[in-house]
Each structure stands twice: as structure tokens, then as C-alpha cells.
Design an enzyme around this catalytic site. Structure first.
Site, PDB file in Angstrom:
ATOM      1  N   ASP A  82      53.303  35.677  30.849  1.00 22.09           N
ATOM      2  CA  ASP A  82      51.686  36.208  30.843  1.00 22.09           C
ATOM      3  C   ASP A  82      51.871  37.391  29.118  1.00 22.09           C
ATOM      4  O   ASP A  82      52.528  37.828  29.315  1.00 22.09           O
ATOM      5  CB  ASP A  82      51.477  36.918  32.067  1.00 22.09           C
ATOM      6  CG  ASP A  82      50.158  37.566  31.830  1.00 22.09           C
ATOM      7  OD1 ASP A  82      49.833  36.817  31.050  1.00 22.09           O
ATOM      8  OD2 ASP A  82      49.319  38.536  32.550  1.00 22.09           O
ATOM      9  N   ASP A 127      41.659  35.196  34.455  1.00 20.57           N
ATOM     10  CA  ASP A 127      42.001  35.475  35.384  1.00 20.57           C
ATOM     11  C   ASP A 127      40.634  34.553  37.097  1.00 20.57           C
ATOM     12  O   ASP A 127      38.917  34.887  35.997  1.00 20.57           O
ATOM     13  CB  ASP A 127      41.951  36.712  35.500  1.00 20.57           C
ATOM     14  CG  ASP A 127      43.251  37.583  35.713  1.00 20.57           C
ATOM     15  OD1 ASP A 127      43.264  36.201  34.632  1.00 20.57           O
ATOM     16  OD2 ASP A 127      43.403  38.460  35.806  1.00 20.57           O
TER      17      ASP A 127
HETATM   18  C1  GAL Z   1      46.879  38.509  34.322  1.00 21.28           C
HETATM   19  C2  GAL Z   1      47.488  37.673  34.780  1.00 21.28           C
HETATM   20  C3  GAL Z   1      47.414  37.826  36.074  1.00 21.28           C
HETATM   21  C4  GAL Z   1      48.246  38.461  36.481  1.00 21.28           C
HETATM   22  C5  GAL Z   1      47.956  40.088  35.946  1.00 21.28           C
HETATM   23  C6  GAL Z   1      49.303  41.032  36.171  1.00 21.28           C
HETATM   24  O1  GAL Z   1      46.627  38.613  32.852  1.00 21.28           O
HETATM   25  O2  GAL Z   1      45.926  36.886  34.500  1.00 21.28           O
HETATM   26  O3  GAL Z   1      46.731  36.491  36.993  1.00 21.28           O
HETATM   27  O4  GAL Z   1      49.262  38.524  36.434  1.00 21.28           O
HETATM   28  O5  GAL Z   1      47.735  39.566  34.138  1.00 21.28           O
HETATM   29  O6  GAL Z   1      49.069  42.364  35.301  1.00 21.28           O
END
Ligand code: GAL
Length: 757
Positions: A508, A571
Site C-alpha cells: 500500500d 477505499d
Molecule cells: C488504505 C487501504 C486500505 C487499508 C488501509 C490500512 O490505504 O486502501 O484498504 O489497507 O490503508 O491502513
């Protein structure tokens, strides 16, 4: 039909009182004709400013859908309207004015006649936010924009033109005003009394008994509210009311009354639950509605059925782990003919393990037997470079537990994946998202935090159940949740993951944004290439899931950095806006999807979700959830359940175990659906399947039932075809040229057209 009614609380039940009522409708609509400009200037808040040259915009749709694709930053909306004194005439109390402005992504300030009346979301900086102020969590895009002013507030110009100006800021992804309603009215009964149907889901017991708990709350501090409460249930197909009861309610200030209603109905047939409160003095009423879950998937037969993917990719020398997923009355006996040397099958649990040394293709003949009969199916094993030849199916901790995930919760989820039978329908991965990390030690090994005392032991536990396990990290120094990322430790991290037994990595972007604030296409790829090399050195097949929210059209280069899947959006949330905006915008990525290279529109938001630790039942209606699973299957999207698996209710389990729907998702040809038709009201998506048939989704975007027409020439089909309803697994007869299907609000009909032989 026998109807059972139980109503508890401090109310006396009076059956069938006739309740005359009028709904509060006196409002000024603000849903058309807004002016819009990107940029930022305080003068734009003032009525004197001339916005004649500004563009017009529909406030119900994000600006990306209206010619401002890719725009992030400040933008202003302006709207001029009369606020008539007559608004006060028909309301039950008329001391406050309410301005509803849908929702705004990410945050906003609202001005009425040049004066600030509200701020929603994070502080809006006067200059562009620097990377330090930039945190994703501060966006408040999901909040209803609701501004209340006393009727005598001097900022309101009664019976004159008023200017509403909205200064919005979007940091990425979708931007600006969207959703609904957009209107001005006096506050009314709905601001004083709430009927809450959301606190708990409908419970279904047996084949027909439905129980619903709900509450009524007096939101006022001083008033006693008295009235009649009507509870009804109506069939969606014909509007016929099959259950009804009425009672008196007397609510002291701030009082909340919990109620419970039970009735019997055919749970396969869609129905609506309605609660109406009519205030005794004013005869004003408010209504809350909820769709009653309807169960479409038939129970699997007692005879064996093989449900796992028909093709499986593995790299030479990598540990092989494949579970033959099958349903049927236990005990099941598994057999495999023509298994290549190096692999063995456990006949008791259907696990194929071992490793294969040479590239090549093998056809294995699987058989599953029980006392009722047997099933067989070919499994094609492709030993080559590319893994994940069908989209991954599993669970991820984020949408339920957020950062509160722990070893215990992961084990419980893995146990539930098995005990609920999900594993028998092909659900495989148990993925830990953010929140497991500690620091790197002096040798560069990543340590786990106290919630994860022994990662190798956890991995082997999950494997022992026949499941696979995934983990999460960021190419930046920190993850989105502020935990330790992989920056500078990529090779070491990949080796550690492999040695623990990890099968899936979600990687990520997060704080890599500080390293490459305005990334060029090459900078976008760089950190993903780095981890690609690290993963390829590990002697293990680790599904590589890129997560950078679709930046730089990742679908066009995700394969180049060896991604097995890549997030195409920000998200997801458990709302129709989020689901439909994300789902119906995936057509642009379709051409890039292929076996082992999947577009990922984010995880499933069904069941008990909440981004942890407190959970709530999904806000999606049952029809919206059918849309979610149907669309994600047509899109060949990774299917990662985002809910608490220990609390799977009958509806959610049924939704996730329709083998014909899942088979569309897992079709070996791996062709993502294309958008065949789109309008304000409906969408048609179609996908070619390996056996020459077509899967078609007919989606209703409106809030009323709709007949959706399909022209078969749109999907290049000539002659007669057999139409099968995939959710109910029923053949519907032959069609030629054109057919239409009735689709529920926000719902779907998922069909397969097979050649008529
Ligand atoms: C976001 C991601 C989510 C989750 C989150 C964790 O950026 O899109 O799915 O993984 O971080 O902190």
C-alpha cells in the site's frame, strides 16, 4: 399465511388503528443549476461576485463524472435561491431552517450570503496542504451535509435571493458534491424523532420467520412526543401488504424505545419493512423503510459438487497448496487421477501439496465421492511464471477490524472460514491488513507487535486448515495506519514473509507519497518494481496485490511490475454511493484484466463491518449486496470478504456461497465484463465465459423497480439462447433478439445465456 407479531416496549398494542397522515414536503429543491469553478478565492463566497462565466454542474455527481477527471484540490460551488417565508407555513415547528447539501468529498466550508455557516471535515488550509497536513483519515466525504440555522438568524434573507457558496477540497479520488438530498426546508418531525432500523439486522430463522429489532428515539430535550406507530411488511413484486400492526407511542424527552417484531414470510421473495410514526397533534408523519433480506441461492445438493477453480498456476519449485473445494453430505472422499509427480492429494480433506520442478501444463482428473454419489472435474495446473490464474477469493481484516486486528481474530476468522463451509465454495485466503507490524531490528528483520506473538505459528495454523494467509505493508517508511513500512527493507521483508509462510502481500503506497509527492509514471512504478524483485527471489508463490488507489492508471502497467492485482480506486464504504460509483466506473480498466492480472475495485462490504474495533451491520440493502457480489463477479475482481466471519448471518452466508455466481468470477478465461449500456437509470454489463456462454448483469440504479431491456445484438448474440437466472439457479426459457427483466431498486438480475443446442 400465519402471521406472528410480537411488540415489546412501553407501548400498548392496538391492532389496526387507521392512521391519517401527511408527509412533510414543503421544501426548496437545490438539486439543479449549480455554478462551479476549480481554484480558490475568498471573493467567491460573496453574493456580489459575478459567476456568469462559471460552468454549471450537477451536485448529485462527483466532478470526475462531469469533465473534471483527475482534478484534486479546491473548487467552489455557488447557488442562488429565494428562501420563501411560506416555508414556515406547513411545518409542525418552524423555528429553524435546515439546508441539506448531500455529501461532499472530502471536506467543505459553506457560506450563506457571504457568511460562514458550517465547516465539515478537516480544517481547510488557506494554501494547498503540504504533505505534512495531508492525512487520508481527515476526509469526511461520507457525512450527510446538514446545516441548521435559527429562523431569526440574520444570515438568512427571507423572501429574497440568497447565495449558498460551498468551498470544497478534495485530496484524491472522487471529488466534490454528490449524493442527495439538496434542499432547504424548516426542521420538522424527522429532526425531532428518529425511527432507527439500522441498529441490528433482520434475523431469519428457519425458512420463514423474520424478526426485526428497531428503536424510536425522541431527539428533543423538552417535548413529549405522542403518536401512532404503524409497522408494515409489503411484497416488492406487487405492493401487497402481508403484515400490519399499529400501536400508540408516548415518548418522553430523549427517550428511546426498543421494539421487536416477528412475522412469517416467504424469505425467497423480496419484501419491504416499513415503520411510520404519525404525531397525534399535528398529524405529521415520518416513515423509515428497509428491504427485508431475501434468500436466492438454493441449498447445495447432498450429492457431491466440486466448486474450486478449474485452473491453478504455480511457479516451478514453489510449495504447492490447492484445496479441492467441494460440497455434499459428509464424509467426502477425494481422488485425483494423473497427478503429476511431485504432488500428492490427501483423500480425507482434498488438499493437494508438494512442488513441481518443470514448467508445463497438466490436466488432473478430480473426483469427489460420498454415499449419495460422486462428482468429477478436470483441474488444469499450469507451471509457469504467472500465479493467481483466477481472482483470489478470501477474507481481509481491514473492513471489519481495522487496526485492531490480532492473532486471535485472525485464527477465529480462519476457523470460521472452515466451520461456516465457505472453504467448500473456494474461499481460500485469510489476509492480515495493516496493524501487525512493529519495528525492524538491528539486523533488518521486521518484528511483529504484541498482538501477533508468533507469525510463523499463525501461518502454519492457517495452512493446517487448508487455507492460505496474507499480509500487508507499504513501500513507504510508514503504513497508512502509521505502522512500520518496508522502505529500505524490501528484500529482507520479502524473505521474512516467505520464511513465515505468507501467500499474499498487499503493498500500500501510503507514506511513499512523502518520498515521491508528485510522482512521474516511473516513480509510481519504482517501489513496486523493487518489491517485485524481492518477492521473485523468495522461493514461494506470493500473490502480489498493489494498492495505490489507481494512480497513473495502474491497470495499464500493473502487469509490468508483476502485480497479480491492483486497486483501481480509493477505499470502498458500505454505502450505495460508494459501491455504485466504484463498481460502475470499472469499464475503463476492463481491457487490461487477464489471468493473474486482476483489477481490484476494493473489498466486499457485506455482513458486520466497521473498520474496527466497533462493528455495525452493512448499510447496504440486500438488493445492493446482490449487486455488489454480481458486479464484482462480472468484473473478475478479487473477492475479499470484509466482515466478521464469526457473525455471518443466514443472508450473508447465502450471498457468498452461490457456486454459479462464484464460477463467473472464477471463469478460467479471465475476461472482465464490459459495460454494454449505461443510462441514468440502469447499466448492463456482459462477460464472455470460457464455454462460449455470456454472463450478463442487469442493474437498476433507481429507487423504484425497473424493467431493464436487453438487445441481444448489443452482446453480439444471434438466434435463440437459453436464459438462466444465476442467483436462483433456474432456467427461464429461450430468448431471441430482445428480452426484459424486472429489477428491484439498486438491485440486479444476473443471467447466463447459453447456446441453444
Ligand atoms: C488504505 C487501504 C486500505 C487499508 C488501509 C490500512 O490505504 O486502501 O484498504 O489497507 O490503508 O491502513
Amino acid at each position: 399465511m400465519k402471521k406472528l407479531f410480537i411488540l415489546t416496549g412501553i407501548v400498548t398494542l392496538i391492532l389496526m388503528i387507521s392512521c391519517n397522515r401527511t408527509n412533510e414536503t414543503n421544501a426548496v429543491m437545490l438539486d439543479k443549476g449549480w455554478k462551479f469553478k476549480t481554484g480558490d478565492d475568498p471573493a467567491w463566497a460573496t453574493p456580489a461576485f459575478d459567476d456568469a462565466s462559471w460552468a454549471t454542474i450537477d451536485p448529485k455527481k462527483i466532478w470526475e463524472d462531469q469533465g473534471y477527471n483527475g482534478y484534486n484540490g479546491f473548487a467552489w460551488y455557488r447557488y442562488k435561491t429565494l428562501i420563501p417565508n411560506s416555508l414556515k407555513d406547513q411545518t409542525s415547528i418552524s423555528d429553524s431552517l435546515k439546508i441539506l447539501l448531500g455529501k461532499i468529498d472530502d471536506c467543505d466550508q459553506v457560506f450563506l450570503n457571504g457568511e460562514l455557516i458550517g465547516v465539515n471535515g478537516r480544517t481547510i488550509y488557506s494554501q494547498s496542504p503540504s504533505s505534512q497536513d495531508f492525512t487520508r483519515e481527515q476526509g469526511k466525504w461520507y457525512l450527510e451535509r446538514r446545516y441548521i440555522l435559527a429562523a431569526n438568524d440574520p444570515r438568512i434573507h427571507w423572501d429574497q435571493e440568497n447565495l449558498i457558496a460551498v468551498r470544497s477540497y478534495d485530496q484524491g479520488g472522487a471529488g466534490g458534491m454528490f449524493s442527495k438530498p439538496f434542499e432547504i426546508s424548516m426542521t420538522g418531525l424527522s429532526d425531532r424523532l428518529k425511527i432507527d432500523l439500522t441498529s441490528s439486522p433482520f434475523a431469519i430463522s428457519g425458512d420463514s420467520l423474520v424478526t426485526k429489532n428497531f428503536s424510536i428515539v425522541n431527539l428533543t430535550g423538552k417535548e413529549q412526543l405522542q403518536g401512532e406507530l404503524v409497522v408494515e411488511a409489503l411484497h416488492c413484486n406487487n405492493g401487497i401488504r402481508f403484515f400490519s400492526a399499529c400501536s400508540r407511542v408516548d415518548l418522553a424527552p430523549h427517550l428511546k424505545i426498543d421494539k421487536s417484531v416477528s412475522f412469517s414470510e416467504d424469505i425467497a421473495s423480496p419484501a419491504m419493512f416499513k415503520v411510520t410514526f404519525t404525531e397525534s397533534n399535528t398529524r405529521k408523519s415520518i416513515t423509515a423503510k428497509a428491504e427485508i433480506p431475501y434468500i436466492l441461492t438454493p441449498k447445495p445438493p447432498l450429492t457431491p459438487r466440486i466448486n474450486s477453480a478449474k485452473v491453478f498456476g504455480v511457479r516451478p519449485w514453489s510449495p504447492f497448496l490447492f484445496k479441492v473445494a467441494a460440497t455434499g453430505q459428509p464424509p467426502l472422499k477425494y481422488k485425483a487421477a494423473d497427478l503429476p509427480e511431485g504432488l500428492t492429494l490427501n483423500p480425507e480433506n482434498g488438499l493437494i501439496t508438494g512442488s513441481l520442478k518443470k514448467k508445463g501444463e497438466y490436466i488432473v482428473k478430480l473426483t469427489v465421492e460420498n454415499q449419495q454419489g460422486y462428482a468429477d472435474r478436470d483441474l488444469k495446473i499450469i507451471v509457469g511464471d504467472i500465479i493467481s490464474l483466477t481472482p483470489p477469493m478470501g477474507w481481509n481484516s481491514w473492513n471489519c477490524w481495522g487496526l485492531s486486528v490480532s492473532d486471535k481474530k485472525v485464527r477465529q476468522s480462519a476457523n470460521a472460514m472452515k466451520s461456516t463451509g465457505l472453504i467448500d465454495h473456494g474461499w481460500t485466503y485469510i489476509n492480515i491488513d495493516d496493524g501487525w507490524e512493529d519495528t525492524h531490528d538491528k539486523n533488518g528483520n521486521i518484528l511483529t507487535n504484541a498482538k501477533f506473538p508468533n507469525m510463523p505459528a499463525l501461518c502454519s495454523y492457517v495452512h493446517s486448515l487448508g487455507l492460505k494467509i496474507g499480509i500487508y505493508s507499504s513501500p513507504g517508511p510508514k503504513t497508512c495506519g502509521g505502522y512500520e513500512g518496508s522502505y529500505g527493507f524490501e528484500a529482507k521483508d520479502a524473505m521474512n514473509y516467505a520464511s513465515w509462510g505468507i501467500d499474499y502481500l498487499k503493498y500500500d503506497w501510503c507514506s511513499y507519497g512523502n518520498i515521491a509527492p508528485n510522482p512521474t509514471p516511473e516513480q509510481l512504478k519504482k517501489p513496486y518494481k523493487e518489491m517485485k524483485h524481492a518477492l521473485r527471489k523468495a522461493n514461494r508463490d506470493i500473490h502480489y496485490s498493489l494498492c495505490q488507489y489507481g494512480m497513473g492508471d495502474v491497470w495499464s502497467w500493473g502487469a509490468e511490475v508483476d502485480g497479480n492485482s491492483w486497486r483501481t480506486t480509493g477505499d470502498i464504504e458500505d454505502t450505495w454511493e460508494s459501491l455504485s460509483t466504484i463498481g460502475f466506473s470499472q469499464g475503463k480498466c476492463s481491457p487490461w484484466s487477464a489471468p493473474g492480472r486482476w483489477n481490484d475495485p476494493d473489498m466486499l462490504t457485506v455482513g458486520w463491518v466497521g473498520w474496527g474495533p466497533a462493528l455495525h451491520y452493512t448499510r447496504l440493502t440486500p438488493s445492493e449486496q446482490y449487486t455488489h457480489i454480481s458486479l464484482w463477479s462480472l468484473l473478475a475482481a478479487p473477492l475479499l470478504i470484509g466482515c466478521d466471519l464469526e457473525q455471518l448471518d443466514a443472508f450473508t452466508l447465502n450471498l457468498l456461497t452461490n457456486d454459479e455466481v462464484l464460477a463467473i468470477n472464477q471463469d478460467p478465461m479471465g475476461k472482465q465484463a464490459m459495460q454494454i449500456r449505461t443510462s441514468d437509470d440502469y447499466e448492463i454489463w456482459a462477460r464472455d465465459l470460457e464455454d462460449g456462454s455470456k454472463a450478463i448483469g442487469l442493474f437498476n440504479k433507481t429507487e423504484k423497480p425497473l424493467n431493464v431491456p436487453v438487445e441481444m445484438t448489443d452482446v453480439q448474440l444471434e438466434g435463440k439462447w437459453l436464459l438462466r437466472d444465476v442467483w436462483t439457479q433456474c432456467d427461464l426459457g429461450k430468448v431471441r433478439g430482445h428480452f426484459e427483466m424486472k429489477v428491484l431498486p439498486h438491485g440486479v438480475r444476473l443471467v447466463i445465456l447459453r447456446q441453444n443446442q
